[in-house]
Design an enzyme around this catalytic site. Structure first.
Site, PDB file in Angstrom:
ATOM      1  N   LEU A  29       0.805  -1.210   0.000  1.00 49.09           N
ATOM      2  CA  LEU A  29       0.000   0.000   0.000  1.00 49.09           C
ATOM      3  C   LEU A  29       0.847   1.274   0.000  1.00 49.09           C
ATOM      4  O   LEU A  29       1.949   1.315   0.543  1.00 49.09           O
ATOM      5  CB  LEU A  29      -0.915  -0.006   1.218  1.00 49.09           C
ATOM      6  CG  LEU A  29      -1.854  -1.214   1.357  1.00 49.09           C
ATOM      7  CD1 LEU A  29      -2.754  -1.046   2.569  1.00 49.09           C
ATOM      8  CD2 LEU A  29      -2.670  -1.434   0.089  1.00 49.09           C
ATOM      9  N   HIS A  33      -3.661   4.421  -1.935  1.00 52.79           N
ATOM     10  CA  HIS A  33      -4.597   3.489  -1.302  1.00 52.79           C
ATOM     11  C   HIS A  33      -5.205   4.107  -0.043  1.00 52.79           C
ATOM     12  O   HIS A  33      -6.402   3.951   0.231  1.00 52.79           O
ATOM     13  CB  HIS A  33      -3.878   2.191  -0.912  1.00 52.79           C
ATOM     14  CG  HIS A  33      -3.367   1.393  -2.063  1.00 52.79           C
ATOM     15  ND1 HIS A  33      -2.025   1.260  -2.325  1.00 52.79           N
ATOM     16  CD2 HIS A  33      -4.011   0.678  -3.021  1.00 52.79           C
ATOM     17  CE1 HIS A  33      -1.861   0.493  -3.392  1.00 52.79           C
ATOM     18  NE2 HIS A  33      -3.044   0.132  -3.838  1.00 52.79           N
ATOM     19  N   ARG A 187       3.953  -0.391  -8.204  1.00 55.87           N
ATOM     20  CA  ARG A 187       5.092  -0.797  -9.028  1.00 55.87           C
ATOM     21  C   ARG A 187       6.171   0.280  -9.133  1.00 55.87           C
ATOM     22  O   ARG A 187       7.239   0.020  -9.680  1.00 55.87           O
ATOM     23  CB  ARG A 187       4.612  -1.223 -10.415  1.00 55.87           C
ATOM     24  CG  ARG A 187       3.852  -2.561 -10.396  1.00 55.87           C
ATOM     25  CD  ARG A 187       3.541  -3.054 -11.796  1.00 55.87           C
ATOM     26  NE  ARG A 187       3.095  -4.434 -11.792  1.00 55.87           N
ATOM     27  CZ  ARG A 187       1.813  -4.830 -11.766  1.00 55.87           C
ATOM     28  NH1 ARG A 187       0.859  -3.907 -11.712  1.00 55.87           N
ATOM     29  NH2 ARG A 187       1.489  -6.115 -11.777  1.00 55.87           N
TER      30      ARG A 187
END
Length: 283
Positions: A29, A33, A187
């Site tokens: 996270l 988020h 990512r």
């Protein structure tokens, strides 16, 4: 924060509530988020997050095995924003049998852009989201909160909700960005320091293209295809491998031929080193 590992446990605890507000995640996270969770906190009578790395949406050769699993730190972050419940099933719990029943989204929307470069991706997304919704909203309807960064995914899920008459309202939260404009993504952690400094060029390319589209919206005198090609070429000259940078209609992601006053969105996906980044800006 209550942590439920099984569907039965989750449903038992949610049976006391009338309007869950749900944020599905794959973990690892970041602040994006947490912004979704902050919205969930004020959108229902109980906030629920899930952490599940969904094998069905990874293509062969993608990073399913290496996708960062950071459960303990994720829990700390969820607690910091007051998340009430976390659903964290293992694969055997959510997929006790091989998932041979899958939801196939409309190919006109799901086989373009991300779906073209990642065939089957949205089948995996829709299947797991539908399954998670049946887990969370078993006793009542509610709301689900998603980020605008995954614009195509959001459009597909909205259409799925409508066509399947599910009692779930989808709330959209604007893309959370770093101070330099890079869209936050799990990512991004794959990027080296040099790549991280370069990564902002994707959002800059989209911002420049969006500005050109806005400037031309009153006259319609704008060569969309040439502008898309130039934007991709600019990234390619910097060492990127772009999949697409494109101007589309917001409501169905069909190509924009002539710029007008209708809502549009500029979307891009490109690989920098070994990391594939996506972003979008509404126009």
């Amino acid at each position: 924060m209550l942590i439920a590992r099984s569907v039965a446990e989750l449903r038992q605890h949610l049976s006391a509530y009338k309007k869950p507000a749900f944020v599905p995640t794959m973990g690892n996270l970041h602040e994006g988020h947490l912004n979704l969770l902050r919205t969930a906190k004020v959108s229902g009578d109980v906030s629920v997050a899930s952490i599940f790395v969904n094998r069905l949406q990874f293509l062969p050769g993608e990073d399913f095995a290496s996708y960062p699993r950071t459960f303990d730190s994720d829990c700390d972050k969820l607690r910091s924003v007051g998340c009430d419940m976390l659903f964290a099933p293992d694969e055997a719990e959510l997929y006790p049998q091989v998932q041979s029943f899958k939801l196939l989204p409309d190919p006109a929307l799901a086989d373009i852009l991300e779906g073209y470069f990642r065939p089957g991706f949205f089948t995996g997304v829709c299947t797991v989201v539908l399954k998670l919704f049946h887990c969370v909203f078993a006793h009542s309807g509610g709301v689900a909160v998603f980020g605008q960064k995954d614009f195509q995914q959001l459009l597909i899920l909205r259409r799925m909700m409508t066509q399947l008459a599910m009692p779930v309202d989808i709330i959209t939260v604007a893309t959370t960005r770093a101070p330099d404009g890079l869209a936050l993504s799990s990512r991004n952690g794959y990027l080296s320091d040099e790549e991280r400094a370069e990564a902002v060029q994707l959002s800059m390319a989209l911002k420049s293209l969006a500005a050109s589209v806005r400037a031309a919206s009153s006259s319609g005198r704008f060569d969309v295809a040439a502008a898309e090609t130039a934007a991709m070429g600019g990234l390619r000259d910097r060492g990127w491998v772009p999949d697409y940078i494109t101007v589309r209609h917001q409501h169905d992601l069909t190509p924009v031929i002539a710029v007008g006053s209708e809502p549009m969105v500029v979307l891009g996906a490109a690989r920098l080193g070994k990391t594939r980044l996506i972003d979008n800006l509404v126009v």
